[in-house]
Write an enzyme that holds these catalytic residues in place. Sequence first.
Site, PDB file in Angstrom:
ATOM      1  N   LYS A  97       0.946  -1.052   0.023  1.00 53.17           N
ATOM      2  CA  LYS A  97      -0.006   0.187   0.016  1.00 53.17           C
ATOM      3  C   LYS A  97       1.048   1.097   0.130  1.00 53.17           C
ATOM      4  O   LYS A  97       1.200   1.914   1.164  1.00 53.17           O
ATOM      5  CB  LYS A  97      -0.888   0.005   1.330  1.00 53.17           C
ATOM      6  CG  LYS A  97      -2.027   1.049   1.244  1.00 53.17           C
ATOM      7  CD  LYS A  97      -3.072   0.751   2.207  1.00 53.17           C
ATOM      8  CE  LYS A  97      -3.994   1.819   2.422  1.00 53.17           C
ATOM      9  NZ  LYS A  97      -4.979   2.275   1.429  1.00 53.17           N
TER      10      LYS A  97
HETATM   11  N1  PMP Z   1      -7.493  -1.671  -2.990  1.00 55.78           N
HETATM   12  C1  PMP Z   1      -7.124  -0.600  -2.641  1.00 55.78           C
HETATM   13  C2  PMP Z   1      -6.177  -0.202  -4.041  1.00 55.78           C
HETATM   14  C3  PMP Z   1      -7.212   0.324  -1.545  1.00 55.78           C
HETATM   15  O1  PMP Z   1      -6.637   1.368  -1.579  1.00 55.78           O
HETATM   16  C4  PMP Z   1      -7.900  -0.393  -0.368  1.00 55.78           C
HETATM   17  C5  PMP Z   1      -8.006   0.529   0.713  1.00 55.78           C
HETATM   18  N2  PMP Z   1      -7.022   0.411   1.497  1.00 55.78           N
HETATM   19  C6  PMP Z   1      -8.655  -1.574  -0.591  1.00 55.78           C
HETATM   20  C7  PMP Z   1      -8.191  -2.270  -1.876  1.00 55.78           C
HETATM   21  C8  PMP Z   1      -9.189  -2.057   0.345  1.00 55.78           C
HETATM   22  O2  PMP Z   1      -8.377  -2.432   1.439  1.00 55.78           O
HETATM   23  P1  PMP Z   1      -8.898  -2.507   2.919  1.00 55.78           P
HETATM   24  O3  PMP Z   1     -10.232  -3.484   2.953  1.00 55.78           O
HETATM   25  O4  PMP Z   1      -7.855  -3.297   3.625  1.00 55.78           O
HETATM   26  O5  PMP Z   1      -8.992  -0.975   3.398  1.00 55.78           O
END
Ligand code: PMP
Length: 307
Positions: free
Chosen positions: A159
């Site tokens: 991320k």
């Molecule tokens: N994909 C992307 C590109 C994101 O930015 C996020 C948000 N963090 C997610 C998926 C979903 O991840 P999460 O459920 O851990 O927030």
Amino acid sequence: MNWIEGKKIWFNGEFVDWKDAKINVLSHVVHYGSSIFEGLRCYSTPQGPAVFRLQDHTRRMFDSAKIYRMEIPYTQDEFNEAIVSTVGINKFDSCYIRPIVFRGFAQLGVNPLNCPVDCVVAAWTWGSYVSEEALEKGADVCTSSWNRMRPNTLPALAKAGGNYLNSQLIKMEALANGYEEGIALDHAGLISEGSGENLFLVRDGVLYTTPRSASILGGITRDSIMVLAKDMGIEVVEENIPREMLYIADEVFFSGTAAEITPIRSVDRIQVGAGKRGPITEKLQKAFFDIANGKVEDRHSWLTHVK
Ligand code: PMP
């Protein structure tokens, strides 16, 4: 989107006033996107505020840092503590939390290794990400003309700030064309995910989601949904999904910390199912919010209560 900023930001181990949490404009991160971050939610529960899946978010942040050879000068436990304290000091009952680790200022070559690694945790209140209405009625979305990053270009499982340039292209194009969000395909033309959300679809009672190999971020909400679906006896299939499945699915929804569980009622102006939140989406939404809001037993130990 309702937004109320916190008063204090945790900055390299100390709390500073929101307005004083500043960096040098020549910091490496400003020029080369060298940050890794997390987004968590803290929900209001009868036992007070509780952070949802704290340890899993911190672990993913350390994984993102490892991919980019960043040494975080704290342990995961210390970071967990910083996150919980940030909610506490700002006296939020519910909020969105943004830990971020970035390459700071030393010198401005592409090589980041000489730059310091700075760590921040901020928090603010944030309502529904897509729209309050969409949580119930469903969002109108499109498939994006932009693809997600090809494997071995920018690692999707990290991320990292730089990945969100791709997300911005997807989001801006969707908004410019009158949609709330875009769904990107991967390098092979198969479904990947939204600009900041993972994707699920339902057909004949089976829940499908795209695999890690489709250039997705391994979402923590995605994982929670898969666990909750299995609890309910719903079959969960993680596999490559062609674009046209979006049009013939019974239900489609996004998952993410910010988006939570957002139903999708149309894709590319083609109605999905009955054109409103479907029954499985609604069941999963309820199961998710019941745990997050402390209405039912926290049977998977997902909540960390803020004292
Ligand atoms: N994909 C992307 C590109 C994101 O930015 C996020 C948000 N963090 C997610 C998926 C979903 O991840 P999460 O459920 O851990 O927030």
